[in-house]
Design an enzyme around this catalytic site. Structure first.
Site, short mmCIF file in Angstrom:
data_model
loop_
_atom_site.label_atom_id
_atom_site.label_comp_id
_atom_site.label_asym_id
_atom_site.label_seq_id
_atom_site.Cartn_x
_atom_site.Cartn_y
_atom_site.Cartn_z
N GLU A 102 0.90 -1.16 0.00
CA GLU A 102 0.00 0.00 0.00
C GLU A 102 0.93 1.20 0.00
O GLU A 102 1.65 1.43 0.97
CB GLU A 102 -0.87 -0.06 1.25
CG GLU A 102 -2.18 0.68 1.09
CD GLU A 102 -2.08 2.06 1.65
OE1 GLU A 102 -1.71 2.95 0.86
OE2 GLU A 102 -2.34 2.24 2.84
N CYS A 152 -1.44 8.86 2.86
CA CYS A 152 -1.30 8.47 1.46
C CYS A 152 -2.60 8.75 0.72
O CYS A 152 -2.61 8.90 -0.48
CB CYS A 152 -0.90 7.01 1.34
SG CYS A 152 -2.06 5.93 2.11
C1 UN1 Z 1 -1.73 5.92 4.63
O1 UN1 Z 1 -1.84 7.12 4.76
O2 UN1 Z 1 -0.61 5.38 4.68
O3 UN1 Z 1 -8.13 6.58 4.46
C2 UN1 Z 1 -2.86 5.00 4.41
C3 UN1 Z 1 -7.19 7.06 5.08
C4 UN1 Z 1 -6.20 6.13 5.73
C5 UN1 Z 1 -4.96 6.17 4.91
C6 UN1 Z 1 -3.98 5.17 5.35
N1 UN1 Z 1 -6.73 4.81 5.83
O4 UN1 Z 1 -7.02 8.25 5.18
#
Ligand code: UN1
Length: 512
Positions: free
Chosen positions: A265, A299
């Site tokens: 991810e 992210c």
């Molecule tokens: C990350 O920022 O590494 O939906 C992923 C969201 C979080 C993002 C996680 N689940 O903002």
């Protein structure tokens, strides 16, 4: 007078317990180097990490592999029960968790609470999933006189590598899934945030996971590389940069070892498409939330705002007005909306980026840093840059910088092409009151999570399984129905029930 401070609240309760924190691997005598952990708020040393050397990391995998049979022997229902106990313990220990999320991760009170909520949700969700998938081998269809069962076995040693931006939620999510599937888990936290990870590991063990089923592996990139390279590492779950995911993928491919799956991810250049029918107040609120909350260190955060030309000036004025309201400050202060970025390196990267944008593009808004912020803290003001074209943003910029591009009515296809051209596919927002526009965008784009007429962050476990494709990673999505199965190895047992006394229930012995 209404401003309350979490640090004051925790002064006598949390601080004493938090003094002199250490993150270290529980196995004694592994070679490690001691690194101080500093708070992004003021640079103060809050603890130390015993970074495993490459040699120490290899020795850890060697040791961990010996415990695979014992970990797999823990029944799926017992693993689920332990995860539920861990969830309850996390809720109970909100105080020290909140304190560390702020001190080590720079998380505001709002973000800290949401992060604990997410970690708890992951534990409960994967507990339910473990029972659904692993507790009773599924009976598959087949002819009379034959029995076919699908069972999920442990993969062996599972490696979880997590990021600093969700040092509790993503750390716990990966580890919970790997444990739920009966693996021995080696958990490598980000080098900036190993202390909260150490707390989470202690808590999972207190909840019932045996000491030999979960090993914390504090360290840096060299530690991670050695853990990945070891032939006994049977699966890697990684959240972090696209660049590191590439390196892990290459390293796994270069091993002379069984093929290990990678769940990755990674990053995104996430877009929000706004047309002339969108509600301006809602756009302003959702843009500011998506781009600047958590200091843009998600992210999922919004990086590239496409706004239709006819409404652009008005929308941008409202967005800037809402952004100007954000209070940047000590994350332990309830009034703070945005805390520091994680470290000096990130701050310097963001400053270099804004300087470059100032030279070649148009900076439309820069937030104000209030007086009195600790000098040694890593403060970055929210910034809005208008680009001449989308391609002028060449890479993911991880922080509170929003980039804006105008588009003309009738050119939605061009906008979609520009989004696809980033090569990423994580989150996307669309604000419109025209169904056809929403349908067009949704069909055209390959992103993993699409948000319609709302903000683009904070995916909810179970309801909004999270993750992308292309440069943004390879699934299955965290918090979704397909995640847990990837942490396990499938085995099918086909039995001739007419032979050998018609013993149809051999594998029912494993059902628990
Ligand atoms: C990350 O920022 O590494 O939906 C992923 C969201 C979080 C993002 C996680 N689940 O903002």
């Amino acid at each position: 007078g209404e401003r309350q401070s979490l640090s004051a609240f925790l002064a006598e309760r949390g601080r004493a317990k938090l003094a002199g924190l250490q993150a270290r691997c529980a196995l004694p005598d592994l070679p490690a180097e001691i690194a101080p952990i500093r708070s992004p708020i003021d640079g103060a040393v809050i603890g130390e990490s015993h970074h495993l050397t490459a040699e120490g990391a290899a020795a850890l995998v060697e040791a961990a592999r010996r415990h695979v049979p014992a970990a797999e022997a823990m029944p799926a229902r017992a693993r689920a029960a332990a995860l539920r106990r861990a969830a309850a313990l996390m809720e109970e220990r909100r105080g020290p968790l909140m304190a560390l999320l702020a001190l080590e991760g720079g998380k505001t009170v709002e973000d800290g609470l949401a992060e604990i909520r997410e970690a708890v949700d992951f534990c409960r969700f994967y507990a339910d999933e473990a029972e659904r998938l692993f507790a009773d081998p599924a009976r598959l269809p087949g002819p009379t006189g034959e029995e076919n069962r699908l069972r999920y076995r442990s993969r062996g040693v599972a490696l979880a590598i997590s990021p600093w931006n969700f040092p509790l939620a993503i750390f716990v999510g990966q580890v919970a899934a790997a444990l739920a599937a009966g693996n021995v888990v080696i958990a490598k936290p980000a080098e900036q945030t190993p202390l909260i990870a150490a707390l989470a590991v202690d808590l999972l063990k207190e909840a019932g996971f045996p000491a030999d089923s979960l090993f914390l592996a504090p360290g840096d990139g060299a530690t991670g590389a050695a853990l990945v390279a070891h032939p006994a590492t049977a699966l890697v779950a990684f959240t972090g940069s696209t660049e590191t995911a590439f390196a892990i993928n290459r390293a796994l491919a270069a091993r002379n070892a069984p093929i290990a799956p990678l769940i990755a991810e990674t990053g995104g250049i996430n877009a929000l498409i706004v047309d002339a029918t969108a509600l301006p107040e809602q756009v302003a609120d959702d843009v500011v939330t998506s781009a600047f909350r958590s200091a843009g260190q998600r992210c999922s955060a919004l990086r590239l705002l496409f706004v239709q030309e006819d409404v652009a000036d008005r929308m941008l004025a409202m967005v800037a007005g809402a952004a100007a309201e954000l209070l940047i400050g000590d994350p332990r202060d309830l009034a703070s909306d945005v805390g520091p970025v994680i470290d000096a390196e990130q701050k310097a990267m963001l400053e270099r980026h804004v300087a470059k944008m100032r030279a070649t593009q148009r900076v439309r808004f820069e937030g104000r840093l209030p007086d009195g912020l600790p000098q040694a803290g890593h403060w970055v003001a929210p910034t809005i840059v208008e680009l001449d074209r989308a391609a002028s943003l060449e890479r993911e910029v991880f922080g509170p910088v929003l980039h804006v591009v105008r588009w003309k009515a009738g050119e939605l296809d061009k906008v979609c092409a520009a989004v696809e051209a980033t090569g990423y596919g994580l989150t996307l927002g669309v604000h419109s009151r025209i169904d056809e526009t929403i349908r067009f965008v949704t069909e055209r784009l390959t992103v993993g999570n699409i948000y319609v007429n709302r903000n683009m962050i904070g995916a909810v476990v179970g309801s909004q399984p999270f993750g992308g494709s292309a440069l943004s990673g390879t699934g299955p999505k965290a918090g979704g129905p397909n995640y847990l199965a990837r942490f396990a190895r499938e085995q099918v047992v086909s039995t001739n029930t007419a032979a050998a006394g018609g013993n149809a229930s051999l594998i029912a012995m494993d059902s628990r």
